[in-house]
Scaffold this motif. Structure first.
Motif, short mmCIF file in Angstrom:
data_model
loop_
_atom_site.label_atom_id
_atom_site.label_comp_id
_atom_site.label_asym_id
_atom_site.label_seq_id
_atom_site.Cartn_x
_atom_site.Cartn_y
_atom_site.Cartn_z
N ALA A 162 -72.13 -1.98 47.26
CA ALA A 162 -71.28 -1.48 46.17
C ALA A 162 -72.03 -1.47 44.85
CB ALA A 162 -70.01 -2.32 46.07
N GLY A 163 -72.84 -2.51 44.61
CA GLY A 163 -73.61 -2.56 43.37
C GLY A 163 -74.68 -1.49 43.32
N ASP A 164 -75.33 -1.24 44.46
CA ASP A 164 -76.34 -0.18 44.53
C ASP A 164 -75.71 1.18 44.24
OD1 ASP A 164 -78.17 -2.15 45.51
OD2 ASP A 164 -77.40 -1.84 47.53
N ALA A 165 -74.54 1.42 44.84
CA ALA A 165 -73.84 2.69 44.64
C ALA A 165 -73.33 2.79 43.21
CB ALA A 165 -72.69 2.81 45.63
N PHE A 166 -72.85 1.68 42.66
CA PHE A 166 -72.40 1.65 41.26
C PHE A 166 -73.50 2.16 40.34
CE2 PHE A 166 -72.27 -0.35 37.13
CZ PHE A 166 -70.92 -0.43 36.77
N ALA B 246 -65.00 2.86 45.76
CA ALA B 246 -64.95 3.68 46.97
C ALA B 246 -65.87 3.10 48.05
CB ALA B 246 -65.36 5.12 46.65
N THR B 247 -67.01 2.57 47.62
CA THR B 247 -67.94 1.94 48.56
C THR B 247 -67.33 0.70 49.20
OG1 THR B 247 -69.84 2.77 47.30
CG2 THR B 247 -70.24 0.93 48.79
N ALA B 248 -66.58 -0.07 48.39
CA ALA B 248 -65.99 -1.31 48.89
C ALA B 248 -64.88 -1.07 49.91
CB ALA B 248 -65.45 -2.14 47.73
#
Length: 330
Positions: A262-266, A293-295
């Motif tokens: 999620a952090g990478d996608a953020f 959305a990733t989470a």
């Protein structure tokens, strides 16, 4: 978004590319003698690969600069990235390097734990092809792990790449990452001095700076070069600490299934939004939507959400995702 003349790529990443073996299980912690049956297992691109995949899905033209092994795991990761449209021109393959996957156990409550390994080969020299790729990129992204002792790309290569990026007037983003994978503090500080935007969770900021108040830690970092620090606070969204002031970007309520990646996608969401000309608040909200959305999904790499899922989530708050496709990069 219109790319500047001479920019072939919108985003280049610096550092090792890794793999994740995703293992969803009923519960954590894992205990000796208490056996569990995994729901499935899947090898996926992980770490910075998540940023590349998500940025590509949002419409950015991406290229990876780094080192990978000539092994089956590395080949799998490269195939996954190529399938997503990520340019692998900047990857140097070495028979001396082993691409090792991290085991990622995820339970039914969305909790996870990484089990990784170190010592995968000698640090690799700065390749002759990398300066031209950096100069042809609008944005550069690097993580604290890239300066970690186990990184084959290595601290010296990161700093050299960031100096080149600064000379080329690239926009530079630095994601601090988990404290277990943060390199030498002085090296991180040197990286910050060359950076425009620092991204980190509140815990990461406090751990790295040894300042208990993450917002005071963010203000301290601002004094050393960056124009803003984005403090990620999970379901609550993010706080943006900038020279001109501070603001909170609220999170999106979702059913959280897995926060891995999620952090990478953020980070991809924030960079894509700024590339589209969004202000800091808009960029924070778009990044929050990408992270949320990733989470809602389990897994990394190709298991990350698609652009339309992010747009749908933004729409619940009356927000729109800028059109980043057809950037006109040359």
């Amino acid at each position: 978004m219109t790319a500047s003349s001479g920019h072939r790529w919108d985003l280049a990443t610096l550092g090792d590319l890794v793999a994740d073996l995703i293992v969803p299980i009923p519960s954590l912690p894992i205990e000796a003698g208490r056996h569990q049956l995994a729901k499935w297992m899947q090898l996926e691109a992980g770490g910075t690969c998540n940023t590349l995949v998500m940025a590509q899905r949002l419409g950015l033209r991406t290229v990876a600069i780094g080192v990978m092994g000539e092994d089956p795991v590395g080949s799998y990761v490269r195939s996954a990235l190529a399938e997503e449209g990520v340019d692998l021109t900047g990857l140097n393959l070495s028979p001396e390097v082993r691409t090792t996957p991290a085991l990622v156990f995820v339970d039914d409550h969305g909790e996870h734990v990484f089990v990784g390994s170190l010592d995968r080969g000698p640090h690799q020299p700065f390749a002759a092809s990398w300066p031209a790729i950096i100069r042809s990129s609008r944005t550069i992204f690097v993580t604290g792990y890239a300066m970690f002792m186990a990184s084959m790309f290595g601290r010296d290569n990161v700093l050299q790449g960031l100096r080149l990026a600064r000379e080329a007037d690239c926009r530079i983003y630095f994601d601090v990452g988990p404290p277990e994978y943060i390199g030498d503090g002085d090296d991180i500080a040197r990286g910050f001095a060359l950076t425009d935007v620092v991204l980190a969770t509140a815990e990461e900021l406090s751990s790295w700076t040894e300042v208990s108040d993450p917002f005071r830690a963010a203000r301290w970092i601002l004094e050393h070069g960056p124009r803003c620090v984005v403090v990620k606070v999970g379901a609550d969204g993010c706080h943006i600490v900038a020279r001109e002031g501070e603001q909170h970007c609220p999170g999106f309520p979702v059913r959280m299934r897995d926060t891995v990646g999620a952090g990478d996608a953020f980070a991809a969401g924030f960079m894509a939004a700024e590339a589209a000309g969004c202000d800091l608040y808009e960029a924070g909200m778009i990044a929050n939507a990408v992270g949320a959305a990733t989470a809602t999904k389990v897994g990394t790499g190709r298991l990350l959400p698609q652009r339309d899922q992010v747009a749908e989530l933004l729409g619940t708050q009356g927000l729109e995702l800028p059109d980043l496709t057809g950037s006109g990069a040359v």
